[in-house]
Design an enzyme around this catalytic site. Structure first.
Site, mmCIF file in Angstrom:
data_model
loop_
_atom_site.group_PDB
_atom_site.id
_atom_site.type_symbol
_atom_site.label_atom_id
_atom_site.label_comp_id
_atom_site.label_asym_id
_atom_site.label_seq_id
_atom_site.Cartn_x
_atom_site.Cartn_y
_atom_site.Cartn_z
ATOM 1 C CB CYS A 1 -12.488 -37.094 9.780
ATOM 2 S SG CYS A 1 -11.323 -36.839 11.120
ATOM 3 C CB CYS B 1 -12.580 -38.223 15.858
ATOM 4 S SG CYS B 1 -11.295 -37.624 14.779
ATOM 5 C CD GLU C 1 -1.246 3.662 17.498
ATOM 6 O OE1 GLU C 1 -1.228 4.908 17.637
ATOM 7 O OE2 GLU C 1 -1.336 3.097 16.394
ATOM 8 N NE ARG D 1 -4.814 10.466 12.112
ATOM 9 C CZ ARG D 1 -5.136 10.316 10.838
ATOM 10 N NH1 ARG D 1 -6.025 9.413 10.504
ATOM 11 N NH2 ARG D 1 -4.583 11.057 9.914
ATOM 12 C CE LYS E 1 5.841 11.586 18.549
ATOM 13 N NZ LYS E 1 5.056 11.207 19.731
ATOM 14 C CE1 TYR F 1 -3.845 2.402 0.814
ATOM 15 C CE2 TYR F 1 -2.105 3.529 2.045
ATOM 16 C CZ TYR F 1 -3.366 3.534 1.468
ATOM 17 O OH TYR F 1 -4.135 4.661 1.536
ATOM 18 C CG ASP F 2 2.998 2.378 3.530
ATOM 19 O OD1 ASP F 2 1.883 2.945 3.566
ATOM 20 O OD2 ASP F 2 3.554 1.897 4.532
ATOM 21 C CE1 TYR G 1 0.399 9.714 19.465
ATOM 22 C CE2 TYR G 1 0.391 7.319 19.433
ATOM 23 C CZ TYR G 1 -0.115 8.520 18.991
ATOM 24 O OH TYR G 1 -1.133 8.532 18.081
ATOM 25 C CE LYS H 1 3.786 4.292 12.181
ATOM 26 N NZ LYS H 1 2.776 3.228 12.086
ATOM 27 C CB CYS I 1 -12.120 -40.954 12.699
ATOM 28 S SG CYS I 1 -13.348 -39.695 12.330
HETATM 29 ZN ZN LIG Z 1 -12.549 -37.553 12.859
#
Ligand SMILES: [Zn+2]
Length: 658
Positions: free
Chosen positions: A401, A424, A169, A135, A283, A35-36, A221, A114, A404
């Site tokens: 399964c 089972c 946060e 926010r 900062k 995304y960034d 923070y 962060k 079993c």
């Molecule tokens: Zn099973």
């Protein structure tokens, strides 16, 4: 050939789609890093081609978490975004740029982890939490005070009476997140994606009891208070001394080298932290220098986030196998070609459920990208379809399964596949492992390999059989010495004296975790009380909702389960409730609860009182020692005043418990 305008439009549309999913539904459609990268690519193109600027570009607005369910509150000072980068070079340039802007001045910085959560603003007045706001869009946010009050690390009251604002946060520890997801998976629901999205969703829940159960944390923070402090670091220390949880491992940094060293140190060491950290924030420390540097339209110039690349690796899925859990839920697991990631060799990745396989489109033989987000087992985030082996087949979920062979099915409203066979073998193994585990019966000397042996040799077919094991039976097993056998017998013997909640949890009743088991155990004199208790009565017990009540009924309505618990009783295992009086510092004291408490449900407060030998009564009389009054206390409070009974508030109550 692709035009620049076309490329810009394409990027904008893509980012809009991702924003809508993230801010609207709390879903991440792509990895943060991806995304960034897209966002920064768009930013670069727009800078280079100002002729294509547009007011509705996603780069022109800040993301918004606003929803229609909560009251809107404006921020006194906007909650701006922070510029961020993945590159050390950018970071160095940033420091140099600031130094050029303030020639001849000494610059100091504060390095902070962060924490990967959700920003929130807390307003305090007269030493009390007045309001908590998300926010939102940076200018106005959603008011979520009731939900934020449930965060136990936020002080209810501080010795500082001016009006001030704390920003920080809200987040989820890996432990809280894993526990929540275990419950989701065990009850056949879709698990949550990651701690951050879960925190965002949790803050917006309508039911603050549910918020409380999910166990959010908070790290402050920033302190906004005109009367206070000359520097950010001083303010952090003040917050910490006033009882606020501040971001851990913050550090004062005096040079570019210090800044880089701090970033590099935590890039490695963040993997040891119990909460998610996706970078560090640097900062400028001095407020007067912050003011001189000022802000751009979107972000302050005196702060930058340096984000870490997520730990990921590419490997091949050799096989997709199925694992059967103790309640019969069948979970797909990707067996991988071994690959080194975040300090360990990875051979397996979780795929959660069969819908997830469809969503990812993963096939056996595919190359995949795996990521480790702090959870113990990494997950598959992406299939590299361009590297797909020709002739590979779409993966089909099993119909039988793997343990079993019985036919698998789904419960109504669930996504999980289940095996419904109660005997089972894999379910049996998982339920025995759960029974002996630390949070259940805590039989320390029985581990997974001994469980397997016991099943293999037919010595144990259910949890009650454990209590019929003898020294001779055990020493007959391969590789079992006298000393080990004696230890096993001793730890089994010890577990007979456990409180009832450990047994209730150990039985593996669907949806009944350690905490709910405790609450149940306080409400019964004997396990047999649960054999017939109608759902209406179960639901009256605080925090036991209708789904849990249904699950308890399902369990004890089966005769085989009642036979099992009666057999445990006859073998000497404690089945008596924990409501019996205890000796403690509140012995002989009677409490009446009224109104809403911030840090406790009424159930929890009663538990705390009873655990210290006190009693809780429903009505106020002359015999009442204390009335514990929360917000909106009603007639009981009036009665207490008229009878001259001592009234205490939550702060006083917490002091009494210590
Ligand atoms: Zn099973």
């Amino acid at each position: 050939m692709e035009t620049t305008a076309g490329k810009i439009e394409e990027l904008r549309n893509l980012i809009r789609k991702y924003d809508a999913a993230y801010y609207g539904r709390g879903e991440s459609l792509v990895a943060d890093q991806e995304y960034d990268a897209l966002y920064n690519e768009l930013l670069k193109l727009e800078k280079a081609h100002p002729e294509y600027a547009s007011a509705d570009s996603p780069t022109m607005r800040v993301g918004s978490d606003l929803t229609k369910e909560f009251p809107k509150v404006p921020h006194s000072v906007p909650m701006m975004s922070i510029d961020n980068t993945y590159s050390e070079e950018d970071l160095q340039e940033w420091v140099e740029r600031l130094q050029r802007s303030l020639p001849g001045q000494n610059l100091s910085f504060v390095g902070e982890l962060k924490v990967d959560g959700v920003a929130a603003s807390l307003i305090f007045e007269n030493g009390k939490l007045l309001r908590a706001v998300t926010r939102g869009n940076g200018t106005i946010g959603d008011e979520v005070t009731a939900n934020v009050r449930t965060i136990k690390s936020i002080p209810l009251k501080v010795d500082y009476s001016s009006l001030f604002e704390v920003r920080g946060e809200a987040y989820m520890t890996f432990q809280a997140f894993t526990k929540l997801n275990e419950n989701y998976i065990e009850s056949g629901q879709k698990p949550m994606q990651n701690p951050r999205n879960t925190t965002a969703g949790t803050l917006k829940l309508q039911d603050s009891h549910e918020v409380s159960r999910r166990n959010l944390s908070f790290a402050a923070y920033s302190l906004l208070d005109e009367k206070h402090g000359r520097s950010h670091f001083e303010n952090l220390q003040f917050l910490s001394e006033s009882g606020f949880p501040t971001v851990k491992h913050s550090s004062l940094l005096h040079s570019k080298e210090d800044v880089l060293a701090y970033c590099r140190k935590w890039e490695k060491e963040r993997h040891q932290l119990p909460f998610p950290v996706d970078g560090v924030v640097i900062k400028v420390d001095s407020f007067s220098q912050q003011k001189d540097l000022g802000t751009t339209a979107k972000a302050p110039r005196w702060v930058i986030a340096y984000k870490y690349q997520p730990e990921s690796a590419i490997t091949q899925v050799e096989k997709i196998e199925a694992n059967v859990g103790r309640t019969g839920v069948v979970t797909p697991i990707a067996r991988l070609s071994p690959v080194f990631l975040a300090g360990t060799t990875i051979k397996n990745a979780t795929l959660h459920n069969y819908d997830e396989i469809v969503r990812l489109g993963v096939r056996e033989g595919d190359y995949v990208q795996i990521e480790k987000g702090g959870e113990i087992i990494p997950k598959v985030v992406k299939v590299l379809t361009e590297k797909r082996i020709p002739g590979s087949q779409i993966f089909q979920p099993p119909s039988n399964c793997p343990s079993c062979g019985s036919l698998l099915g789904k419960l109504e409203g669930e996504v999980a596949l289940r095996c419904f066979n109660r005997s089972c073998p894999d379910q049996l193994k998982a339920s025995l492992e759960h029974f002996v585990s630390r949070s259940a019966m805590d039989i320390r000397h029985i581990g997974p390999s001994l469980v397997e042996h016991l099943l293999q040799w037919g010595l144990v077919k259910n949890v009650a059989d454990l209590y019929e094991l003898t020294f001779d039976k055990l020493t007959g097993l391969e590789r079992m010495g006298n000393k080990s056998a004696a230890n096993v017998i001793e730890s089994i013997e010890k577990s007979k004296y456990n409180s009832l909640d450990k047994l209730l949890h150990g039985l593996g009743i669907r949806m009944i975790g350690a905490q709910s088991a405790k609450i149940l155990a306080y409400h019964v004199a004997d396990i047999s009380d649960l054999y017939e208790m109608p759902p209406e009565s179960l639901e009256k017990i605080d925090t036991i909702g209708s789904a849990m009540a249904h699950s308890i009924r399902m369990y004890f309505d089966r005769e085989e389960n009642r036979t099992l618990t009666e057999r445990l009783r006859s073998l000497g295992v404690n089945v008596k409730g924990t409501s019996a009086p205890v000796e403690g510092k509140l012995s002989g004291k009677t409490f009446v609860l009224t109104g809403t408490l911030a840090h406790f449900t009424r159930e929890k407060a009663s538990e705390e009182i009873e655990a210290r030998g006190g009693k809780v009564s429903g009505s106020v009389s002359r015999k009442t020692d204390f009335v514990l009054a929360g917000e909106d206390a009603g007639s009981k409070l009036e009665k207490a005043h008229s009878l001259g009974v001592t009234v205490i508030d939550e702060v006083e109550f917490e002091r009494m418990l210590q």
